[in-house]
Structure formats: structure tokens, C-alpha cells
Design a protein around this motif. Structure first.
Motif, short mmCIF file in Angstrom:
data_model
loop_
_atom_site.label_atom_id
_atom_site.label_comp_id
_atom_site.label_asym_id
_atom_site.label_seq_id
_atom_site.Cartn_x
_atom_site.Cartn_y
_atom_site.Cartn_z
N VAL A 13 -15.36 -1.69 10.61
CA VAL A 13 -15.87 -2.66 9.62
C VAL A 13 -14.84 -3.88 9.36
CG1 VAL A 13 -17.75 -1.13 8.39
CG2 VAL A 13 -15.22 -1.50 7.50
N CYS A 14 -13.75 -3.55 9.79
CA CYS A 14 -12.81 -4.72 9.62
C CYS A 14 -12.95 -5.74 10.83
CB CYS A 14 -11.25 -4.32 9.64
SG CYS A 14 -9.99 -5.55 9.65
N LYS A 15 -12.85 -5.24 12.06
CA LYS A 15 -13.25 -6.07 13.08
C LYS A 15 -14.50 -6.56 13.32
CE LYS A 15 -12.52 -5.83 18.33
NZ LYS A 15 -12.56 -7.21 18.41
N GLY A 16 -15.56 -5.86 12.97
CA GLY A 16 -16.84 -6.22 12.95
C GLY A 16 -17.31 -7.16 11.75
N GLN A 17 -17.09 -6.68 10.48
CA GLN A 17 -17.61 -7.53 9.29
C GLN A 17 -16.64 -8.21 8.46
OE1 GLN A 17 -20.32 -4.94 7.38
NE2 GLN A 17 -20.70 -3.83 9.12
N GLY A 18 -15.13 -7.91 8.99
CA GLY A 18 -14.11 -8.71 8.22
C GLY A 18 -13.76 -7.99 6.92
N LEU A 19 -14.36 -6.94 6.75
CA LEU A 19 -14.12 -6.03 5.62
C LEU A 19 -12.75 -5.01 5.61
CD1 LEU A 19 -17.46 -4.50 5.06
CD2 LEU A 19 -16.63 -6.73 4.26
N CYS A 20 -11.63 -5.90 5.36
CA CYS A 20 -10.38 -5.33 5.94
C CYS A 20 -9.36 -5.03 4.64
CB CYS A 20 -9.38 -6.22 6.68
SG CYS A 20 -10.55 -6.89 8.31
N ALA A 21 -9.81 -5.32 3.29
CA ALA A 21 -9.06 -5.14 2.28
C ALA A 21 -9.78 -3.92 1.24
CB ALA A 21 -8.81 -6.36 1.39
N PHE A 22 -8.98 -2.98 1.02
CA PHE A 22 -9.30 -1.96 0.02
C PHE A 22 -9.49 -2.35 -1.42
CE2 PHE A 22 -9.22 2.02 -2.23
CZ PHE A 22 -10.24 2.76 -1.92
N LYS A 23 -10.60 -2.42 -1.90
CA LYS A 23 -10.89 -3.01 -3.55
C LYS A 23 -12.01 -2.21 -3.79
CE LYS A 23 -9.05 -7.56 -2.59
NZ LYS A 23 -9.30 -9.27 -2.66
N GLY A 24 -11.73 -1.96 -5.16
CA GLY A 24 -12.97 -1.15 -5.67
C GLY A 24 -13.53 -0.07 -5.21
N GLY A 25 -12.66 0.61 -4.50
CA GLY A 25 -13.12 1.89 -3.94
C GLY A 25 -13.59 1.78 -2.42
N LYS A 26 -13.68 0.55 -1.91
CA LYS A 26 -14.37 0.30 -0.60
C LYS A 26 -13.59 -0.78 0.06
CE LYS A 26 -17.97 -2.47 -2.66
NZ LYS A 26 -19.23 -2.56 -2.75
N CYS A 27 -14.07 -1.04 1.34
CA CYS A 27 -13.47 -1.93 2.09
C CYS A 27 -14.19 -3.34 1.72
CB CYS A 27 -13.57 -1.61 3.49
SG CYS A 27 -12.73 -0.09 4.25
N GLN A 28 -13.74 -4.47 1.59
CA GLN A 28 -14.11 -5.54 1.35
C GLN A 28 -13.48 -6.62 1.92
OE1 GLN A 28 -14.94 -6.63 -2.85
NE2 GLN A 28 -15.04 -4.45 -3.13
N ALA A 29 -14.03 -7.64 2.14
CA ALA A 29 -13.34 -9.02 2.63
C ALA A 29 -12.22 -9.47 1.49
CB ALA A 29 -14.43 -10.11 3.15
N GLY A 30 -10.98 -9.30 1.69
CA GLY A 30 -10.03 -9.93 1.03
C GLY A 30 -9.67 -11.43 1.07
N SER A 31 -10.01 -11.92 2.12
CA SER A 31 -9.42 -13.32 2.50
C SER A 31 -10.25 -13.92 3.72
CB SER A 31 -7.89 -13.35 2.76
OG SER A 31 -7.83 -12.71 3.95
N ASP A 32 -10.21 -15.21 3.67
CA ASP A 32 -10.90 -15.78 4.68
C ASP A 32 -10.23 -15.30 6.04
OD1 ASP A 32 -12.24 -17.29 3.02
OD2 ASP A 32 -11.19 -19.12 3.06
N ALA A 33 -8.91 -15.17 6.32
CA ALA A 33 -8.24 -14.60 7.31
C ALA A 33 -8.88 -13.32 7.60
CB ALA A 33 -6.84 -14.56 7.15
N ASP A 34 -9.54 -12.36 7.00
CA ASP A 34 -10.11 -11.19 7.40
C ASP A 34 -11.28 -11.36 7.96
OD1 ASP A 34 -8.10 -9.47 5.92
OD2 ASP A 34 -9.51 -9.23 4.16
N CYS A 35 -12.00 -12.41 7.37
CA CYS A 35 -13.40 -13.01 8.09
C CYS A 35 -13.25 -13.65 9.10
CB CYS A 35 -14.17 -13.75 7.05
SG CYS A 35 -14.52 -13.11 5.29
N LYS A 36 -12.36 -14.49 9.30
CA LYS A 36 -12.18 -15.25 10.79
C LYS A 36 -11.90 -14.50 11.89
CE LYS A 36 -11.05 -19.52 8.23
NZ LYS A 36 -10.27 -20.52 8.04
N GLN A 37 -11.23 -13.19 11.89
CA GLN A 37 -10.90 -12.50 12.89
C GLN A 37 -12.03 -11.60 13.21
OE1 GLN A 37 -10.37 -8.83 12.91
NE2 GLN A 37 -11.33 -8.87 10.61
N SER A 38 -13.02 -11.49 12.70
CA SER A 38 -14.32 -10.75 12.59
C SER A 38 -15.23 -11.18 13.76
CB SER A 38 -14.93 -10.23 11.55
OG SER A 38 -15.66 -11.59 10.95
N GLU A 39 -16.27 -10.32 14.10
CA GLU A 39 -17.26 -10.48 14.99
C GLU A 39 -18.35 -11.34 14.20
OE1 GLU A 39 -17.66 -10.11 18.47
OE2 GLU A 39 -15.52 -9.35 18.36
#
Length: 92
Positions: A13-39
């Protein structure tokens, strides 16, 4: 199951959707950098982190995406890329 930032960064989900940060018990997009590297960014212009997800926040996000080139979805609206004008459709 993810339990840390490291787990999220190694997940699909990090590479595919940019959900690379663990917050609130799940993987989420933590920054624009997370999103920009994603599919999601490359394919459909969702390159900006907002409320834990990657969204298309600007026309610039959309214009660089495959969706703009192939489907004419070059205008950002409500977090997604859409065909906003006849001009958007010309390249597709």
C-alpha cells in the motif's frame, strides 16, 4: 499487519497508494513525499497527502499523470482528476 512506519513503508500500500506512515492504527499517507513516490501519483495524479490519503489537489498533479495523457482527466476536482474541459480531452 502493520504496526509501525517501517511495516507500512515495506507494504504494497506504500508503493501503490502512498500509505507509508503508521498513524491511528493503520497505514496512511503521512506526507506529500509518500504520495509522490506512489503508483497513485503516476497513474491518476493523487500526489498530495490530505487527511491520511493521497489526493489530486491541483491541476498540476493531474497534468503529469497517465490519466491526463490517456483519458483527458487533467483537471483536479474534489481530490480526483476529471476531464474539466474539451481541451483536457485533446491529448487523449
Amino acid at each position: 499487519m502493520a504496526a509501525s512506519d517501517a511495516d507500512c513503508k515495506q507494504s504494497g500500500v506504500c508503493k501503490g497508494q502512498g500509505l507509508c506512515a503508521f498513524k491511528g492504527g493503520k497505514c496512511q499517507a503521512g506526507s506529500d513525499a509518500d504520495c509522490k513516490q506512489s503508483e497513485f501519483c503516476k497513474k491518476n495524479g493523487r500526489c498530495t497527502a490530505k487527511d491520511g490519503k493521497c489526493v489530486a489537489a491541483s491541476d498540476e498533479n493531474c497534468k503529469q499523470s497517465e490519466w491526463c495523457k490517456r483519458r483527458g482527466r487533467c483537471t483536479a476536482k474534489d481530490g480526483d482528476c476529471v476531464a474539466g474541459s474539451d481541451a483536457d480531452c485533446k491529448p487523449s
